[in-house]
Design an enzyme around this catalytic site. Structure first.
Site, PDB file in Angstrom:
ATOM      1  N   ASN A  11       0.868  -1.181   0.000  1.00  0.00           N
ATOM      2  CA  ASN A  11       0.000   0.000   0.000  1.00  0.00           C
ATOM      3  C   ASN A  11       0.903   1.229   0.000  1.00  0.00           C
ATOM      4  O   ASN A  11       1.499   1.561   1.020  1.00  0.00           O
ATOM      5  CB  ASN A  11      -0.888  -0.035   1.258  1.00  0.00           C
ATOM      6  CG  ASN A  11      -1.686   1.251   1.432  1.00  0.00           C
ATOM      7  OD1 ASN A  11      -1.790   2.060   0.511  1.00  0.00           O
ATOM      8  ND2 ASN A  11      -2.249   1.443   2.614  1.00  0.00           N
ATOM      9  N   TRP A  12       0.997   1.864  -1.153  1.00  0.00           N
ATOM     10  CA  TRP A  12       1.939   2.982  -1.282  1.00  0.00           C
ATOM     11  C   TRP A  12       1.380   4.290  -0.719  1.00  0.00           C
ATOM     12  O   TRP A  12       2.067   5.298  -0.683  1.00  0.00           O
ATOM     13  CB  TRP A  12       2.336   3.175  -2.755  1.00  0.00           C
ATOM     14  CG  TRP A  12       3.039   1.986  -3.357  1.00  0.00           C
ATOM     15  CD1 TRP A  12       3.325   0.786  -2.745  1.00  0.00           C
ATOM     16  CD2 TRP A  12       3.555   1.880  -4.687  1.00  0.00           C
ATOM     17  NE1 TRP A  12       3.969  -0.051  -3.620  1.00  0.00           N
ATOM     18  CE2 TRP A  12       4.124   0.583  -4.817  1.00  0.00           C
ATOM     19  CE3 TRP A  12       3.585   2.747  -5.790  1.00  0.00           C
ATOM     20  CZ2 TRP A  12       4.730   0.151  -6.002  1.00  0.00           C
ATOM     21  CZ3 TRP A  12       4.178   2.307  -6.970  1.00  0.00           C
ATOM     22  CH2 TRP A  12       4.748   1.024  -7.064  1.00  0.00           C
ATOM     23  N   LYS A  13       0.124   4.273  -0.359  1.00  0.00           N
ATOM     24  CA  LYS A  13      -0.546   5.462   0.204  1.00  0.00           C
ATOM     25  C   LYS A  13      -0.337   6.670  -0.716  1.00  0.00           C
ATOM     26  O   LYS A  13      -0.251   6.506  -1.927  1.00  0.00           O
ATOM     27  CB  LYS A  13      -0.047   5.732   1.626  1.00  0.00           C
ATOM     28  CG  LYS A  13      -0.083   4.484   2.500  1.00  0.00           C
ATOM     29  CD  LYS A  13       0.068   4.775   3.960  1.00  0.00           C
ATOM     30  CE  LYS A  13       0.142   3.467   4.720  1.00  0.00           C
ATOM     31  NZ  LYS A  13       0.073   3.620   6.155  1.00  0.00           N
ATOM     32  N   HIS A  97      -9.421   0.955   5.013  1.00  0.00           N
ATOM     33  CA  HIS A  97      -8.133   1.183   5.688  1.00  0.00           C
ATOM     34  C   HIS A  97      -8.354   2.130   6.864  1.00  0.00           C
ATOM     35  O   HIS A  97      -9.178   3.048   6.789  1.00  0.00           O
ATOM     36  CB  HIS A  97      -7.126   1.783   4.691  1.00  0.00           C
ATOM     37  CG  HIS A  97      -5.734   1.800   5.246  1.00  0.00           C
ATOM     38  ND1 HIS A  97      -5.302   2.776   6.109  1.00  0.00           N
ATOM     39  CD2 HIS A  97      -4.694   0.948   5.087  1.00  0.00           C
ATOM     40  CE1 HIS A  97      -4.042   2.517   6.446  1.00  0.00           C
ATOM     41  NE2 HIS A  97      -3.655   1.410   5.841  1.00  0.00           N
ATOM     42  N   GLU A  99      -6.791   4.555   7.902  1.00  0.00           N
ATOM     43  CA  GLU A  99      -6.637   5.992   7.587  1.00  0.00           C
ATOM     44  C   GLU A  99      -7.902   6.546   6.935  1.00  0.00           C
ATOM     45  O   GLU A  99      -8.279   7.693   7.161  1.00  0.00           O
ATOM     46  CB  GLU A  99      -5.397   6.190   6.689  1.00  0.00           C
ATOM     47  CG  GLU A  99      -4.114   6.046   7.492  1.00  0.00           C
ATOM     48  CD  GLU A  99      -2.916   5.547   6.701  1.00  0.00           C
ATOM     49  OE1 GLU A  99      -2.924   5.614   5.463  1.00  0.00           O
ATOM     50  OE2 GLU A  99      -1.957   5.070   7.352  1.00  0.00           O
ATOM     51  N   GLU A 169      -5.271  -5.162  10.686  1.00  0.00           N
ATOM     52  CA  GLU A 169      -4.277  -4.106  10.869  1.00  0.00           C
ATOM     53  C   GLU A 169      -4.560  -3.364  12.176  1.00  0.00           C
ATOM     54  O   GLU A 169      -5.388  -2.451  12.203  1.00  0.00           O
ATOM     55  CB  GLU A 169      -4.352  -3.110   9.711  1.00  0.00           C
ATOM     56  CG  GLU A 169      -4.058  -3.713   8.360  1.00  0.00           C
ATOM     57  CD  GLU A 169      -3.474  -2.666   7.412  1.00  0.00           C
ATOM     58  OE1 GLU A 169      -2.386  -2.906   6.901  1.00  0.00           O
ATOM     59  OE2 GLU A 169      -4.091  -1.607   7.223  1.00  0.00           O
ATOM     60  N   GLY A 175       2.431   2.195  10.748  1.00  0.00           N
ATOM     61  CA  GLY A 175       3.362   3.310  10.566  1.00  0.00           C
ATOM     62  C   GLY A 175       4.038   3.752  11.855  1.00  0.00           C
ATOM     63  O   GLY A 175       4.647   4.817  11.915  1.00  0.00           O
ATOM     64  N   SER A 215       3.501  -2.210  10.423  1.00  0.00           N
ATOM     65  CA  SER A 215       4.958  -2.203  10.616  1.00  0.00           C
ATOM     66  C   SER A 215       5.614  -3.546  10.290  1.00  0.00           C
ATOM     67  O   SER A 215       6.612  -3.920  10.901  1.00  0.00           O
ATOM     68  CB  SER A 215       5.309  -1.761  12.043  1.00  0.00           C
ATOM     69  OG  SER A 215       4.865  -0.434  12.264  1.00  0.00           O
ATOM     70  N   GLY A 236       2.922  -1.112   4.350  1.00  0.00           N
ATOM     71  CA  GLY A 236       2.956   0.316   4.045  1.00  0.00           C
ATOM     72  C   GLY A 236       4.399   0.764   3.798  1.00  0.00           C
ATOM     73  O   GLY A 236       4.930   0.643   2.689  1.00  0.00           O
ATOM     74  N   GLY A 237       5.037   1.240   4.847  1.00  0.00           N
ATOM     75  CA  GLY A 237       6.389   1.812   4.735  1.00  0.00           C
ATOM     76  C   GLY A 237       7.373   0.935   3.968  1.00  0.00           C
ATOM     77  O   GLY A 237       8.085   1.420   3.069  1.00  0.00           O
TER      78      GLY A 237
HETATM   79  C1  PEP Z   1      -0.746   0.106   6.184  1.00  0.00           C
HETATM   80  O1  PEP Z   1      -0.927   1.304   6.163  1.00  0.00           O
HETATM   81  O2  PEP Z   1      -1.571  -0.655   5.656  1.00  0.00           O
HETATM   82  C2  PEP Z   1       0.446  -0.395   6.870  1.00  0.00           C
HETATM   83  C3  PEP Z   1       0.469  -1.638   7.268  1.00  0.00           C
HETATM   84  O3  PEP Z   1       1.464   0.500   7.048  1.00  0.00           O
HETATM   85  P1  PEP Z   1       2.916   0.195   7.719  1.00  0.00           P
HETATM   86  O4  PEP Z   1       3.434  -1.072   7.122  1.00  0.00           O
HETATM   87  O5  PEP Z   1       3.758   1.385   7.349  1.00  0.00           O
HETATM   88  O6  PEP Z   1       2.673   0.073   9.189  1.00  0.00           O
END
Ligand code: PEP
Length: 255
Positions: A11-13, A97, A99, A169, A175, A215, A236-237
């Site tokens: 997920n590149w957001k 999600h 967010e 999640e 994040g 994470s 994500g990251g």
């Molecule tokens: C996400 O936003 O779906 C996510 C898992 O982010 P991160 O890996 O950065 O925690």
């Protein structure tokens, strides 16, 4: 026992221009080569879907969107519909999600409308559920996950359920660098599978993939991916850099 193929989804957001996205996906495609052991999905921002889709032609990597509107068309300024995504050869869409829930006020009912619309249009929803830190500390994790899951999947038929992907999640792990322990994650994943069994029966529940997100990175992936009910990761990251994303695909391949 049904063997579920692992899925690593990025997920590149709201990161990367179209050109940067093409560079990243080229690197990923080159580094993973033609492996078929793990399903791989990238979800770039909407502005890069077309260019990334073109770049992926012939590659064994799927294309996903990060959100969509539930209507097919109409006066919804700024929105993108499921048929528009299909037109760009998108096959998956992240829905619900945290967010979107926290920053854009999406509630379970809206998310459910999106899930139903995606399924109707033959897009596979990656439905995200998860508790906040306060909810976990109050001992409400399973209750919150159950509410989000049951509401998000309301009206989904057994046949449709087989193509849904779920992502657990925990909001406090997204994040933040604070990853759930493998026991914490497995407990919730097993609970989700039990719920799926009640909702759709054992056969479908055993087929549906439940990803962990929060994470996840190469250094903590092995233990998480070794859990019985963890079928991959929503990243994500660590998805923003080819090396770490590809290492996660490799970790999934050997898990
Ligand atoms: C996400 O936003 O779906 C996510 C898992 O982010 P991160 O890996 O950065 O925690």
């Amino acid at each position: 026992m049904i063997l579920r193929k692992k899925l690593i989804a990025g997920n590149w957001k709201m990161n990367k221009t179209s050109a940067d996205s093409v560079t990243l996906v080229k690197e990923i495609a080159q580094q993973i080569g033609r492996q078929t052991e793990v399903d791989v999905l990238v979800c770039p921002p909407a502005t890069a879907l077309e260019s990334v889709g073109r770049t992926l032609e012939g590659a064994n990597i799927k294309l996903g969107a990060q959100n969509m509107h539930f209507e097919a068309s109409g006066a919804f300024t700024g929105e993108i519909s499921a048929p528009m995504l299909r037109d760009l050869f998108v096959t998956h869409v992240i829905l619900g999600h945290s967010e979107r829930r926290a920053l854009f006020g999406e509630d379970d009912q809206l998310i459910n409308q999106k899930v139903l619309s995606a399924l109707k249009t033959e897009l596979r929803p990656v439905l995200c559920v998860g508790e906040s830190l306060e909810e976990r500390e109050a001992g409400d994790t399973l209750k919150v996950v159950q509410t989000q899951l049951e509401a998000g999947l309301a009206g989904v038929s057994n046949e449709q359920a087989a193509s849904v992907i779920l992502a657990y999640e925990p909001v406090w792990a997204i994040g933040t660098g604070k990853v759930a322990t493998s026991d914490q994650a497995q407990e919730v994943h097993a609970f989700i599978r039990e719920l799926l069994t009640k909702l759709f029966g054992e056969t479908i529940a055993q087929k549906v993939r439940i990803l962990y997100g929060g994470s996840m990175k190469p250094s903590n992936a092995d233990e998480l991916l070794a859990q019985t009910d963890i079928d991959g990761g929503l990243i994500g990251g660590a998805a923003l850099e080819a090396r770490s994303f590809v290492d996660l695909v490799k970790a999934a391949a050997k898990s």
